[in-house]
Structure formats: C-alpha cells, structure tokens
Design a protein around this motif. Structure first.
Motif, mmCIF file in Angstrom:
data_model
loop_
_atom_site.group_PDB
_atom_site.id
_atom_site.type_symbol
_atom_site.label_atom_id
_atom_site.label_comp_id
_atom_site.label_asym_id
_atom_site.label_seq_id
_atom_site.Cartn_x
_atom_site.Cartn_y
_atom_site.Cartn_z
ATOM 1 N N VAL A 75 34.135 28.716 26.681
ATOM 2 C CA VAL A 75 35.080 29.530 27.442
ATOM 3 C C VAL A 75 34.425 30.016 28.735
ATOM 4 O O VAL A 75 35.025 29.956 29.815
ATOM 5 N N ALA A 76 33.180 30.480 28.632
ATOM 6 C CA ALA A 76 32.455 30.961 29.815
ATOM 7 C C ALA A 76 32.299 29.840 30.841
ATOM 8 O O ALA A 76 32.540 30.043 32.037
ATOM 9 N N THR A 77 31.931 28.655 30.384
ATOM 10 C CA THR A 77 31.760 27.509 31.282
ATOM 11 C C THR A 77 33.063 27.196 32.008
ATOM 12 O O THR A 77 33.075 26.972 33.223
ATOM 13 N N THR A 78 34.157 27.200 31.272
ATOM 14 C CA THR A 78 35.461 26.918 31.867
ATOM 15 C C THR A 78 35.814 27.959 32.924
ATOM 16 O O THR A 78 36.276 27.615 34.018
ATOM 17 N N LYS A 79 35.585 29.218 32.631
ATOM 18 C CA LYS A 79 35.915 30.279 33.585
ATOM 19 C C LYS A 79 35.072 30.149 34.859
ATOM 20 O O LYS A 79 35.591 30.298 35.969
ATOM 21 N N VAL A 80 33.788 29.851 34.712
ATOM 22 C CA VAL A 80 32.914 29.656 35.879
ATOM 23 C C VAL A 80 33.447 28.507 36.740
ATOM 24 O O VAL A 80 33.544 28.624 37.972
ATOM 25 N N GLN A 81 33.814 27.409 36.097
ATOM 26 C CA GLN A 81 34.336 26.249 36.831
ATOM 27 C C GLN A 81 35.664 26.556 37.508
ATOM 28 O O GLN A 81 35.894 26.157 38.652
ATOM 29 N N GLN A 82 36.544 27.277 36.818
ATOM 30 C CA GLN A 82 37.847 27.631 37.394
ATOM 31 C C GLN A 82 37.688 28.514 38.629
ATOM 32 O O GLN A 82 38.340 28.283 39.647
ATOM 33 N N VAL A 83 36.829 29.516 38.524
ATOM 34 C CA VAL A 83 36.618 30.427 39.651
ATOM 35 C C VAL A 83 36.009 29.669 40.834
ATOM 36 O O VAL A 83 36.436 29.841 41.981
ATOM 37 N N ALA A 84 35.036 28.804 40.564
ATOM 38 C CA ALA A 84 34.402 28.033 41.634
ATOM 39 C C ALA A 84 35.422 27.139 42.338
ATOM 40 O O ALA A 84 35.490 27.113 43.574
ATOM 41 N N ALA A 85 36.216 26.428 41.572
ATOM 42 C CA ALA A 85 37.211 25.521 42.148
ATOM 43 C C ALA A 85 38.255 26.303 42.956
ATOM 44 O O ALA A 85 38.610 25.905 44.077
ATOM 45 N N TYR A 86 38.737 27.395 42.418
ATOM 46 C CA TYR A 86 39.747 28.211 43.087
ATOM 47 C C TYR A 86 39.191 28.793 44.394
ATOM 48 O O TYR A 86 39.865 28.791 45.430
ATOM 49 N N SER A 87 37.959 29.269 44.342
ATOM 50 C CA SER A 87 37.324 29.846 45.530
ATOM 51 C C SER A 87 37.147 28.801 46.624
ATOM 52 O O SER A 87 37.430 29.063 47.798
ATOM 53 N N ARG A 88 36.685 27.617 46.247
ATOM 54 C CA ARG A 88 36.480 26.541 47.235
ATOM 55 C C ARG A 88 37.821 26.113 47.848
ATOM 56 O O ARG A 88 37.915 25.878 49.041
ATOM 57 N N ARG A 89 38.839 26.028 46.975
ATOM 58 C CA ARG A 89 40.167 25.633 47.446
ATOM 59 C C ARG A 89 40.696 26.621 48.495
ATOM 60 O O ARG A 89 41.427 26.241 49.389
ATOM 61 N N HIS A 90 40.285 27.875 48.367
ATOM 62 C CA HIS A 90 40.709 28.894 49.325
ATOM 63 C C HIS A 90 39.622 29.179 50.366
ATOM 64 O O HIS A 90 39.672 30.191 51.063
ATOM 65 N N GLN A 91 38.638 28.306 50.417
ATOM 66 C CA GLN A 91 37.550 28.349 51.403
ATOM 67 C C GLN A 91 36.761 29.659 51.412
ATOM 68 O O GLN A 91 36.480 30.232 52.448
ATOM 69 N N HIS A 92 36.437 30.112 50.194
ATOM 70 C CA HIS A 92 35.581 31.289 50.046
ATOM 71 C C HIS A 92 34.320 30.871 49.289
ATOM 72 O O HIS A 92 34.379 30.040 48.373
ATOM 73 N N PRO A 93 33.176 31.469 49.642
ATOM 74 C CA PRO A 93 31.918 31.100 48.974
ATOM 75 C C PRO A 93 31.623 31.896 47.708
ATOM 76 O O PRO A 93 30.494 31.919 47.236
ATOM 77 N N LEU A 94 32.639 32.538 47.131
ATOM 78 C CA LEU A 94 32.436 33.378 45.945
ATOM 79 C C LEU A 94 31.732 32.571 44.841
ATOM 80 O O LEU A 94 32.135 31.471 44.519
ATOM 81 N N GLN A 95 30.675 33.154 44.303
ATOM 82 C CA GLN A 95 29.931 32.491 43.234
ATOM 83 C C GLN A 95 30.146 33.204 41.914
ATOM 84 O O GLN A 95 30.113 34.427 41.835
ATOM 85 N N CYS A 96 30.328 32.387 40.890
ATOM 86 C CA CYS A 96 30.523 32.864 39.526
ATOM 87 C C CYS A 96 29.454 32.197 38.671
ATOM 88 O O CYS A 96 29.275 30.977 38.744
ATOM 89 N N VAL A 97 28.726 32.996 37.898
ATOM 90 C CA VAL A 97 27.630 32.461 37.077
ATOM 91 C C VAL A 97 27.764 32.994 35.657
ATOM 92 O O VAL A 97 28.528 33.918 35.394
ATOM 93 N N MET A 98 26.989 32.396 34.764
ATOM 94 C CA MET A 98 26.976 32.881 33.383
ATOM 95 C C MET A 98 25.546 32.941 32.886
ATOM 96 O O MET A 98 24.680 32.206 33.354
ATOM 97 N N GLU A 99 25.308 33.860 31.946
ATOM 98 C CA GLU A 99 23.995 33.936 31.305
ATOM 99 C C GLU A 99 24.182 34.409 29.875
ATOM 100 O O GLU A 99 25.115 35.163 29.568
ATOM 101 N N GLU A 100 23.308 33.937 29.023
ATOM 102 C CA GLU A 100 23.399 34.288 27.600
ATOM 103 C C GLU A 100 23.120 35.778 27.432
ATOM 104 O O GLU A 100 22.253 36.338 28.071
ATOM 105 N N THR A 101 23.908 36.397 26.529
ATOM 106 C CA THR A 101 23.714 37.848 26.303
ATOM 107 C C THR A 101 22.567 38.085 25.346
ATOM 108 O O THR A 101 22.130 37.217 24.640
#
Length: 101
Positions: A75-101
C-alpha cells in the motif's frame, strides 16, 4: 463398508507470526510545490480532511518532512508511486518517500 478409526489428534501450533512490517509514507518539502497542491495531494491520496491536510502540509513546510500515514509495504509503495505520478503530471517536484517503522 470399511470403517477407519483414527485416534490421531492434530494439535494446532501457535506459532509466533510477526505482523508484517509497516511503512511510513512521508512528503518532503521543496521550494517550488505550492502549499495548496500539497493539501490537495493529502486529501486525494491519503483521505485527509482539509483541516488535517493543512496541518500536515504546515509540518512539511516548517520541518521539511511530514508523515501522511502508515501502511503495509504494498500500500505504501502504491501511494508513493501515485503521488509521484500525480505531481509530475502537474509539473511539481513534490517528493513522497517511505521508510519502515
């Protein structure tokens, strides 16, 4: 008709299964992505209310990083990928990352 007599009892083993690792999904601050876009991303992909999304956005803005949620790896991987794709599509450099708790 033949009858089978089986006195074997299978005992359920109570193995100690560890719960799957959970991952924090986080947004990173940058100097270019508009705050309003970050709020929109938090609402769209993390189901936050506008108020909660604004709080997280301000944390990202002030501290450089903010937690969006904690999820199993897939789920975390999917959310990171979705945010990255959406941000790029709207030409923003927003970065989304994940790390183990």
């Amino acid at each position: 008709m033949a009858q089978f007599k089986d006195d074997t009892l299978l005992e359920a083993r109570k193995g100690k299964l560890k719960p799957p690792p959970m991952f924090k999904v986080m947004l990173l601050n940058d100097d270019y992505t508009p705050m309003e876009f970050v709020v929109l991303v938090l609402q769209k992909f993390f189901g936050m209310t506008r108020e909660r999304a604004t709080q997280v956005m301000l944390k990202v803005h002030r501290e450089g990083i903010g937690v969006c949620g904690v999820y199993p790896r897939d789920v975390a991987t999917t959310k990171v990928q979705q945010v990255a794709a959406y941000s790029r599509r709207h030409q923003h450099p927003l970065q989304c990352v994940m790390e183990e708790t």
